[in-house]
Design an enzyme around this catalytic site. Structure first.
Site, PDB file in Angstrom:
ATOM      1  N   SER A  57       0.802  -1.232   0.000  1.00  0.00           N
ATOM      2  CA  SER A  57       0.000   0.000   0.000  1.00  0.00           C
ATOM      3  C   SER A  57       0.830   1.274   0.000  1.00  0.00           C
ATOM      4  CB  SER A  57      -0.944   0.008   1.202  1.00  0.00           C
ATOM      5  OG  SER A  57      -2.012  -0.887   1.001  1.00  0.00           O
ATOM      6  N   LYS A  60       0.314   3.691  -2.790  1.00  0.00           N
ATOM      7  CA  LYS A  60      -0.751   4.705  -2.768  1.00  0.00           C
ATOM      8  C   LYS A  60      -0.215   6.110  -2.553  1.00  0.00           C
ATOM      9  CE  LYS A  60      -4.006   1.241  -1.153  1.00  0.00           C
ATOM     10  NZ  LYS A  60      -4.360   0.460   0.030  1.00  0.00           N
ATOM     11  N   SER A 122      -6.246   3.818   3.797  1.00  0.00           N
ATOM     12  CA  SER A 122      -5.542   2.900   2.890  1.00  0.00           C
ATOM     13  C   SER A 122      -6.513   2.079   2.054  1.00  0.00           C
ATOM     14  CB  SER A 122      -4.615   1.955   3.677  1.00  0.00           C
ATOM     15  OG  SER A 122      -3.691   1.329   2.825  1.00  0.00           O
TER      16      SER A 122
END
Length: 389
Positions: A57, A60, A122
């Site tokens: 993640s 991101k 997230s």
């Protein structure tokens, strides 16, 4: 007529300050770790920082970074509404889809709320919805991610999707590149960085049955535990382990850290806090030059002036181990003479500082004023001078 080739020019700068003999020791179970001091450019710690890793993640950060840049440029508004396509919802809901913002099919969501869903929660669903809203399709958005990675100097990274979901190795990065991404976001879009990355929790969606609002906390392990912590992003997959790219600022000194490959959620918290605290406590910043202060001069080619003054673009400091003594050496390095025209504020040289056994610390120097290109007779004279020099 043969032109004079550009060459590296080095001039000495005399600075009398305490300095270090050797870096203070540190150890971490993280497979990959990296810590840099942005005030000096000093790399305080590096462990396999150039080894390719899956970002999970932490990818991101690039999705948010692209959105921030478009908002800053006026190409995207925080109030713009994005629709959750049923196909996107179908793919990114349920336990098997990982972290979620709990979006609903057909829902209209603002860019601002999607960014909260990406940065604070997230949300894999939020990342894909925003990517589709900006670029039409997620693959098209991934192409934007790779263009931006190239622009900011992420030389060993590739993005295949917007949320870091495992994709058989298409998406990869390094600790060094993640730190570069964090630096670009912090320096290029500081207001949006502060607005989104410091939020401790966010509420979106409702529970099934009870219809109660769903509030989720920010997983950033530094928030509330390290003074000045204000970003950035955690990541976890079975393949990647537990990772984190974080930043904190204390007394005008900003550090960026990356850890990856840790074994558990709690270990990520412990190691992240320990790593960042070590960076602030085991190292000190010694001021060198204040913002706008003259540092030296650079020679100019084909300009109305033969030299241009070099100044510090921000407060510059050298990072040294706490309590150390000794001497430091500094030099101005640039490829020159620098060809006119030169804009005021243009980065045309670097200050390279050496302190004992620690790696050199490189800081930018900028032109104090503009230098216009010389007129016709000035160019003729400069060409004759270079011919006989």
């Amino acid at each position: 007529m043969k032109r004079k080739a550009l060459f590296s020019i080095i001039s000495s700068v005399s600075i009398a300050l305490p300095a270090a003999a050797a870096a203070p020791p540190f150890d971490t179970p993280a497979r990959v770790a990296y810590l840099i001091d942005l005030s000096s450019g000093a790399v305080l710690y590096a462990k396999d920082a150039g080894v390719r890793i899956p970002p999970a993640s932490m990818a991101k950060m690039m999705t948010a970074h692209i959105a921030f840049h478009r908002i800053k440029a006026g190409k995207l508004k925080l109030s713009q509404m994005c629709q959750v396509r049923p196909e996107t919802w179908q793919q990114w809901h349920g336990p098997a889809a990982g972290s979620t913002m709990f979006l609903s099919p057909g829902e209209q969501v603002s860019v601002e709320n999607l960014l909260h869903g990406i940065v604070t929660l997230s949300g894999n669903d939020a990342s894909v919805v925003l990517a589709e809203c900006i670029a039409g399709t997620e693959p098209a958005f991934a192409a934007l991610m790779n263009e931006e990675a190239k622009r900011i100097g992420m030389t060993n990274s590739n993005f295949g999707n917007s949320n870091g979901w495992p994709d058989e190795g298409v998406t990869f990065t390094t600790a060094h590149d993640l730190a570069r991404l964090a630096e670009a976001t912090i320096l290029e879009t500081p207001d949006l960085y502060k607005k989104f990355y410091t939020q401790e929790s966010f509420t979106w969606g409702r529970t099934m049955g009870g219809n109660q609002p769903i509030t989720q906390g920010n997983r950033n392990p530094l928030l509330g535990k390290v003074a000045g912590a204000d970003g950035l992003k955690t990541g976890h997959t079975q393949e990647a382990g537990y990772g984190f790219t974080g930043s904190a600022e204390q007394n005008g000194r900003r550090l960026i850290m990356v850890v990856a490959g840790l074994g558990s959620y709690n270990q990520r918290i412990d190691e992240s806090v320990k790593f960042m605290n070590w960076g602030f406590r085991a190292w000190n910043a010694q001021p060198l030059f204040a913002k706008g202060e003259k540092v030296g001069r650079a020679k100019v080619q084909m300009g109305g002036e033969t030299e241009v003054q070099l100044v510090a673009p921000r407060d510059l400091a050298v990072t040294v181990p706490a309590g150390s003594v000794g001497t430091i050496r500094a030099k101005i390095v640039y490829q020159g003479p620098v060809k006119a025209p030169i804009k005021a504020g243009q980065h045309i040289a670097d200050l390279v500082v050496t302190t004992g056994d620690t790696p050199p610390q490189t800081m930018p120097l900028i032109a104090a004023s503009a230098v216009e290109e010389a007129g016709f007779f000035g160019r003729i004279w400069a060409a004759l001078a270079s011919l006989f020099s």
